[in-house]
Design a protein around this motif. Structure first.
Motif, PDB file in Angstrom:
ATOM      1  N   ASP A  67     -17.597  -2.126  63.424  1.00  0.00           N
ATOM      2  CA  ASP A  67     -18.401  -3.312  63.756  1.00  0.00           C
ATOM      3  C   ASP A  67     -19.830  -2.963  64.151  1.00  0.00           C
ATOM      4  O   ASP A  67     -20.676  -3.849  64.246  1.00  0.00           O
ATOM      5  N   ILE A  68     -20.114  -1.688  64.400  1.00  0.00           N
ATOM      6  CA  ILE A  68     -21.458  -1.315  64.855  1.00  0.00           C
ATOM      7  C   ILE A  68     -22.287  -0.897  63.641  1.00  0.00           C
ATOM      8  O   ILE A  68     -21.937   0.056  62.935  1.00  0.00           O
ATOM      9  N   ALA A  69     -23.395  -1.602  63.415  1.00  0.00           N
ATOM     10  CA  ALA A  69     -24.186  -1.418  62.194  1.00  0.00           C
ATOM     11  C   ALA A  69     -24.697   0.013  62.035  1.00  0.00           C
ATOM     12  O   ALA A  69     -24.675   0.578  60.935  1.00  0.00           O
ATOM     13  N   VAL A  70     -25.151   0.598  63.116  1.00  0.00           N
ATOM     14  CA  VAL A  70     -25.692   1.965  63.046  1.00  0.00           C
ATOM     15  C   VAL A  70     -24.597   2.949  62.621  1.00  0.00           C
ATOM     16  O   VAL A  70     -24.823   3.825  61.781  1.00  0.00           O
ATOM     17  N   CYS A  71     -23.420   2.792  63.197  1.00  0.00           N
ATOM     18  CA  CYS A  71     -22.297   3.675  62.852  1.00  0.00           C
ATOM     19  C   CYS A  71     -21.902   3.499  61.383  1.00  0.00           C
ATOM     20  O   CYS A  71     -21.628   4.479  60.686  1.00  0.00           O
ATOM     21  N   THR A  72     -21.887   2.249  60.930  1.00  0.00           N
ATOM     22  CA  THR A  72     -21.567   1.963  59.519  1.00  0.00           C
ATOM     23  C   THR A  72     -22.576   2.639  58.607  1.00  0.00           C
ATOM     24  O   THR A  72     -22.219   3.243  57.597  1.00  0.00           O
TER      25      THR A  72
ATOM     26  N   VAL B  39     -24.492   5.278  59.132  1.00  0.00           N
ATOM     27  CA  VAL B  39     -24.381   6.748  59.123  1.00  0.00           C
ATOM     28  C   VAL B  39     -23.123   7.199  58.381  1.00  0.00           C
ATOM     29  O   VAL B  39     -23.181   8.087  57.526  1.00  0.00           O
ATOM     30  N   LEU B  40     -22.000   6.553  58.683  1.00  0.00           N
ATOM     31  CA  LEU B  40     -20.744   6.969  58.016  1.00  0.00           C
ATOM     32  C   LEU B  40     -20.798   6.677  56.524  1.00  0.00           C
ATOM     33  O   LEU B  40     -20.268   7.462  55.714  1.00  0.00           O
TER      34      LEU B  40
ATOM     35  N   SER C  77     -24.266   7.890  67.497  1.00  0.00           N
ATOM     36  CA  SER C  77     -24.360   8.076  66.038  1.00  0.00           C
ATOM     37  C   SER C  77     -25.712   8.599  65.589  1.00  0.00           C
ATOM     38  O   SER C  77     -25.807   9.164  64.500  1.00  0.00           O
ATOM     39  N   VAL C  78     -26.753   8.374  66.381  1.00  0.00           N
ATOM     40  CA  VAL C  78     -28.071   8.887  65.980  1.00  0.00           C
ATOM     41  C   VAL C  78     -28.470  10.129  66.788  1.00  0.00           C
ATOM     42  O   VAL C  78     -29.522  10.707  66.551  1.00  0.00           O
ATOM     43  N   GLY C  79     -27.638  10.490  67.753  1.00  0.00           N
ATOM     44  CA  GLY C  79     -27.961  11.675  68.544  1.00  0.00           C
ATOM     45  C   GLY C  79     -28.918  11.394  69.687  1.00  0.00           C
ATOM     46  O   GLY C  79     -29.556  12.312  70.209  1.00  0.00           O
ATOM     47  N   ALA C  80     -29.014  10.122  70.095  1.00  0.00           N
ATOM     48  CA  ALA C  80     -29.896   9.758  71.219  1.00  0.00           C
ATOM     49  C   ALA C  80     -29.134  10.032  72.520  1.00  0.00           C
ATOM     50  O   ALA C  80     -28.536   9.136  73.126  1.00  0.00           O
ATOM     51  N   GLN C  81     -29.159  11.289  72.925  1.00  0.00           N
ATOM     52  CA  GLN C  81     -28.266  11.767  73.987  1.00  0.00           C
ATOM     53  C   GLN C  81     -28.509  11.089  75.328  1.00  0.00           C
ATOM     54  O   GLN C  81     -27.556  10.723  76.022  1.00  0.00           O
ATOM     55  N   ARG C  82     -29.769  10.947  75.721  1.00  0.00           N
ATOM     56  CA  ARG C  82     -30.042  10.378  77.051  1.00  0.00           C
ATOM     57  C   ARG C  82     -29.564   8.938  77.143  1.00  0.00           C
ATOM     58  O   ARG C  82     -29.054   8.507  78.180  1.00  0.00           O
TER      59      ARG C  82
END
Lengths: 205, 132
Positions: B17-22, B24-25, A148-153
């Motif tokens: 359930d994943i905070a980062v995904c929530t 961003v979306l 989701s943040v683009g942290a590919q590695r």
């Protein structure tokens, strides 16, 4: 001090100070008109007195240089595979002006999440009987968050982890976790440099 | 450019359930001026509908604690919620079949792109406008 008395040093007038300086550091320079004499500069770097304003031009130049450094840093992160296109999606969300600081906030969330998750995985692998389903769930979570943040590695390291917990291979998982942590620490360091540069640019504005 | 000719915002439910995904979306949905509800698992999503809440679009992750995405989709459809657009979202390559069998309309690989979301939101708006 003289005896028991405190004796203050005689104050020197500005005129006498200028005379002293002229006698100590006088130098004739033929390139200048004969009636003009220059002083050899003193060894100390001359600095503006504390509190004096720095010129706006200098600040603007510093900001431009820092922006160039930031752009070069981000470009190198893409080139080295630390970032993928998803990071550009985050930048687009920030660049529309409605969410300043969005990228640093979401990457900060990712870093906190990743630190917690890798710690939990290490704890699970340390148990006499490893719960590989829980390891699976945690790695899956980290994969989603890094994607989701683009942290590919970091994302790729999570994908490589998969085969070891599928095979219920503890030693393989321990090795995969070490690799994952290395990739995460490297990525974290790169992100921190990015945000330090952004803060310095912000300070110039 | 996403346009909403009649002014009412799109009501979106984010099931993740994943905070980062929530995070961003949610930011992506706000970009399209959506009203956003968030459920942390499939059960919370179903509870929203059981409480009578209405949504135009549901973005649903697959693997979540308590109740998975496909299971939640199946239950939501069983409640008679046939108009809501349900989008399955997952990094799992095998998730598409599970979501489509459960009754989802679309499946999208994680991470979701802004452009893809924009297309779906516009489709929802067009459908809403056509019903007026």
């Amino acid at each position: 001090m003289v005896g028991n008395r405190i004796v203050s040093a005689p104050t020197l007038s500005p005129r006498s100070l200028r005379h002293r300086r002229r006698c100590r550091s006088f130098e004739f320079r033929p390139s200048l008109p004969p009636t003009t004499y220059s002083l050899r500069p003193t060894p100390r770097r001359l600095r503006p007195p504390a509190g004096s304003p720095v010129s706006p031009e200098l600040i603007a130049m510093a900001a431009v240089e820092l922006k160039n450094q930031l752009n070069a840093h981000i470009a190198s992160m893409f080139a080295a595979g630390f970032l993928d296109k998803q990071f550009q999606e985050l930048q687009m969300l920030q660049d529309d002006g409605s969410s300043p600081g969005f990228v640093s906030e979401v990457v900060g969330l990712f870093i906190d999440d990743a630190e917690k998750i890798t710690g939990l995985i290490a704890g699970l692998l340390d148990q006499p009987v490893v719960d590989f389903d829980k390891v699976d769930a945690l790695v899956h979570q980290l994969k989603g968050s890094s994607a989701s943040v683009g942290a590919q590695r970091v994302k790729l390291s999570c994908e490589q982890f998969h085969s070891y917990y599928e095979a219920k291979n503890r030693d393989g998982c321990v090795m995969a976790l070490a690799l994952l942590r290395n990739e995460f620490y490297d990525s974290r360091s790169k992100f921190q440099t990015m945000f330090q540069l952004e803060q310095q640019i912000e300070a110039c504005s | 450019m996403v346009s909403n000719a009649h002014g009412s915002p799109v009501k979106a439910l984010l099931v993740e359930d994943i905070a980062v995904c929530t995070f961003v979306l949610s930011a992506m949905l706000r970009r399209f001026n959506c009203e956003i509800g968030v459920a942390n698992n499939g059960k919370e999503a179903v509870d929203f509908f059981l409480d009578g809440k209405k949504f135009d679009i549901v973005l649903c992750d697959k693997d979540m604690p308590i109740m998975s995405g496909p299971e939640a989709v199946e239950k939501i459809r069983a409640l008679g919620e046939t108009d809501v657009m349900i989008v399955g979202v997952s990094a799992d390559d095998n998730a598409m079949e599970a979501f489509m069998n459960a009754g989802a309309d679309v499946f999208v690989h994680k991470p979701m792109k802004l452009e893809t979301l924009g297309t779906m939101i516009q489709e929802v708006i067009n459908k809403k406008n056509a019903m007026i």
